[in-house]
Design an enzyme around this catalytic site. Sequence first.
Site, PDB file in Angstrom:
ATOM      1  N   GLU A 138       0.948  -1.127  -0.059  1.00 23.09           N
ATOM      2  CA  GLU A 138      -0.049   0.054   0.098  1.00 23.09           C
ATOM      3  C   GLU A 138       0.763   1.244   0.040  1.00 23.09           C
ATOM      4  OE1 GLU A 138      -3.362   0.608  -0.089  1.00 23.09           O
ATOM      5  OE2 GLU A 138      -4.145  -1.161   0.543  1.00 23.09           O
ATOM      6  N   HIS A 176      -3.740  -3.203  -8.103  1.00 24.90           N
ATOM      7  CA  HIS A 176      -5.214  -3.694  -7.758  1.00 24.90           C
ATOM      8  C   HIS A 176      -6.319  -3.474  -8.707  1.00 24.90           C
ATOM      9  CE1 HIS A 176      -7.880  -3.958  -3.803  1.00 24.90           C
ATOM     10  NE2 HIS A 176      -7.898  -4.865  -4.582  1.00 24.90           N
TER      11      HIS A 176
HETATM   12 ZN   LIG Z   1      -6.105  -1.289  -3.216  1.00 22.65          ZN
END
Ligand SMILES: [Zn+2]
Length: 268
Positions: A138, A176
Site C-alpha cells: 500500500e 489492484h
Molecule cells: Zn487496493
Amino acid sequence: MKRNLFFTTLILLAIGCSVGRYAASNKQYKKQAKAFAKELRKQPAAVDSAIMAGYWAGTTNFGMRKPNFVIIHHTAQNACDSTVSFFARPATQVSAHYVICKDGTIHHMLNDYLRAWHAGNSKWGSLTDVNSSSIGIELDNNGFEPFPEAQISSLLRVLKKLKKDNNIPVANFIGHSDIAPKRKVDPNRYFPWQQLAQNGFGYWYDTAKITSLPADFNAMQSLRIIGYDTRDTAAAIRSFKLHFVQQDSIPKLSEADKKIIYDLSKKY
Ligand SMILES: [Zn+2]
C-alpha cells in the site's frame, strides 16, 4: 538542572510513545503467528480414516510457500499513520504486507510467507485467490495525487528484495485495478508503471515498429491473455488504460491502444 530533568522526561516520554505505539497489535500479531505455528506442527487429519490407517508418513523435504505476485495499491487516505493503525484494528479485516509513506518510510506489517487481506474479490488469468499467492503493498496516497520520488525509491527497494527472495516473474508486478477492474482504481493514474518496468517490475510496450495489426487480431482476447478479467468489457479497458494509457480513461480502444495490447500480449 530542573530544565535538564524536564527535557530528559520529554525524551523518555517520546521513546515510550514510539515503542508503545504498536505494542497492542504487535502482541496480537505474535499470538496469531503462534497459533499458526501450532497448527503447522500438528499431524493433519486423514482424508478418509477408513482406508488410511497408519496413513501419516512425514517427508523431510519441504519449505514454506512463497508469494509469486506483487499487488500495488494506493491507500485513498490522507495520512500514512492512519493506514497503519487501520490495518492493526481487527474490525477492519484488511491489511497489507507493506505500507510505504510519502517520505519513503516503510512499515512491514506481516511476514511475507503469511497471507494478507488486500486483494479482495479479484481475478488475474485463472488465478482467483490472489491473497494466497501475493504480497500486498500500500502506498500512502489520497487517490488523486502523484507519488513522491522518496516513496517510489523505497518501493523499488522493497520490490528488488521481494523479486530476488521469491523469484517473482517480471510480469507479476501489477496493480489492484488490474485484478479487480469493476471495483478498484488503485494505484491512480500518476503511478509510474513505466519507471517500474524499466527497473524490471512489470512490462511496458514499444509499438514503434508495429505498422499494422494482424487481420485476425482480437484485442479483448489479448487483454484476457495478459490477465485481465474481460467479463465486463468497459471495466477491463478502463483498468488496462489506468496502467498503460494513463492520460485517457475512455472505455473504448483506438488503433493505437490495440497496438499496445498486441505488443503486450506477446510479453505477458
Ligand atoms: Zn487496493
